[in-house]
Write an enzyme that holds these catalytic residues in place. Structure first.
Site, PDB file in Angstrom:
ATOM      1  N   SER A  25       0.820  -1.206   0.000  1.00 56.46           N
ATOM      2  CA  SER A  25       0.000   0.000   0.000  1.00 56.46           C
ATOM      3  C   SER A  25       0.855   1.257   0.000  1.00 56.46           C
ATOM      4  O   SER A  25       2.074   1.200  -0.073  1.00 56.46           O
ATOM      5  CB  SER A  25      -0.970   0.045   1.179  1.00 56.46           C
ATOM      6  OG  SER A  25      -0.239   0.138   2.391  1.00 56.46           O
ATOM      7  N   THR A  57      -1.686   0.820  -6.300  1.00 55.30           N
ATOM      8  CA  THR A  57      -1.755   0.300  -4.946  1.00 55.30           C
ATOM      9  C   THR A  57      -3.023   0.827  -4.296  1.00 55.30           C
ATOM     10  O   THR A  57      -3.930   1.268  -4.988  1.00 55.30           O
ATOM     11  CB  THR A  57      -0.479   0.654  -4.144  1.00 55.30           C
ATOM     12  OG1 THR A  57      -0.473  -0.049  -2.900  1.00 55.30           O
ATOM     13  CG2 THR A  57      -0.317   2.147  -3.929  1.00 55.30           C
ATOM     14  N   TYR A  58      -3.079   0.798  -2.971  1.00 59.47           N
ATOM     15  CA  TYR A  58      -4.236   1.323  -2.260  1.00 59.47           C
ATOM     16  C   TYR A  58      -3.763   2.170  -1.081  1.00 59.47           C
ATOM     17  O   TYR A  58      -2.645   2.037  -0.593  1.00 59.47           O
ATOM     18  CB  TYR A  58      -5.167   0.194  -1.790  1.00 59.47           C
ATOM     19  CG  TYR A  58      -4.513  -0.778  -0.836  1.00 59.47           C
ATOM     20  CD1 TYR A  58      -4.592  -0.587   0.546  1.00 59.47           C
ATOM     21  CD2 TYR A  58      -3.813  -1.871  -1.312  1.00 59.47           C
ATOM     22  CE1 TYR A  58      -3.983  -1.472   1.414  1.00 59.47           C
ATOM     23  CE2 TYR A  58      -3.203  -2.762  -0.446  1.00 59.47           C
ATOM     24  CZ  TYR A  58      -3.287  -2.558   0.916  1.00 59.47           C
ATOM     25  OH  TYR A  58      -2.678  -3.430   1.776  1.00 59.47           O
ATOM     26  N   GLY A  71       5.691  -2.401   0.952  1.00 58.41           N
ATOM     27  CA  GLY A  71       5.722  -3.680   0.271  1.00 58.41           C
ATOM     28  C   GLY A  71       6.510  -3.603  -1.025  1.00 58.41           C
ATOM     29  O   GLY A  71       7.505  -2.885  -1.128  1.00 58.41           O
ATOM     30  N   ALA A  72       6.057  -4.355  -2.029  1.00 59.45           N
ATOM     31  CA  ALA A  72       6.779  -4.438  -3.307  1.00 59.45           C
ATOM     32  C   ALA A  72       6.984  -3.065  -3.945  1.00 59.45           C
ATOM     33  O   ALA A  72       8.000  -2.821  -4.598  1.00 59.45           O
ATOM     34  CB  ALA A  72       6.023  -5.356  -4.266  1.00 59.45           C
ATOM     35  N   ALA A  73       6.035  -2.154  -3.748  1.00 54.10           N
ATOM     36  CA  ALA A  73       6.151  -0.802  -4.324  1.00 54.10           C
ATOM     37  C   ALA A  73       7.377  -0.061  -3.807  1.00 54.10           C
ATOM     38  O   ALA A  73       7.887   0.842  -4.476  1.00 54.10           O
ATOM     39  CB  ALA A  73       4.893   0.000  -4.022  1.00 54.10           C
TER      40      ALA A  73
END
Length: 123
Positions: A25, A57-58, A71-73
């Site tokens: 996120s 994402t959110y 996270g991955a971002a």
């Protein structure tokens, strides 16, 4: 017919952190979220001005002034990068002429510089 239109954006926000070990996120200052009409868990696109990366994402609430990719971002941005955060909505063709997105311009510290709407430029 409905069109997918820009609902709001936070323009040139500064990434304050990138946390690879978080679930995922983007953490955003709730004041900025309110100004941009973003709610928790709403889908957003993030465009990194410095390196050209784009991701979806959110939103989750962050701390004051915070813009943190989780996270991955976190692998796609760096602390200090400038980003544009965009949300979208469906708009009926009959409502297009009256539709205007909300634009939130921010300072280097992610405080609000200006909130407004773009001028409508239609032929």
């Amino acid at each position: 017919m409905k069109r997918h239109m820009l609902k709001s954006k936070i323009h040139r926000a500064t990434v304050t952190d990138a946390d690879l070990n978080y679930e995922g996120s983007i953490s955003i200052d709730p004041v900025l979220c309110k100004a941009a009409d973003l709610v928790e868990f709403e889908k957003v696109d993030v465009y990194d001005i410095d390196n050209g990366n784009r991701l979806t994402t959110y939103v989750i609430w962050g701390k004051p002034g915070e813009i943190c990719l989780n996270g991955a971002a976190a692998r796609l941005v760096h602390r200090g990068d400038k980003v544009i955060i965009c949300s979208f909505q469906e708009v009926e063709d009959t409502d297009i002429d009256a539709f205007k997105p909300k634009l939130v311009m921010v300072n280097a510290d992610n405080s609000i510089k200006h909130v407004g709407e773009p001028p409508i430029r239609r032929p």
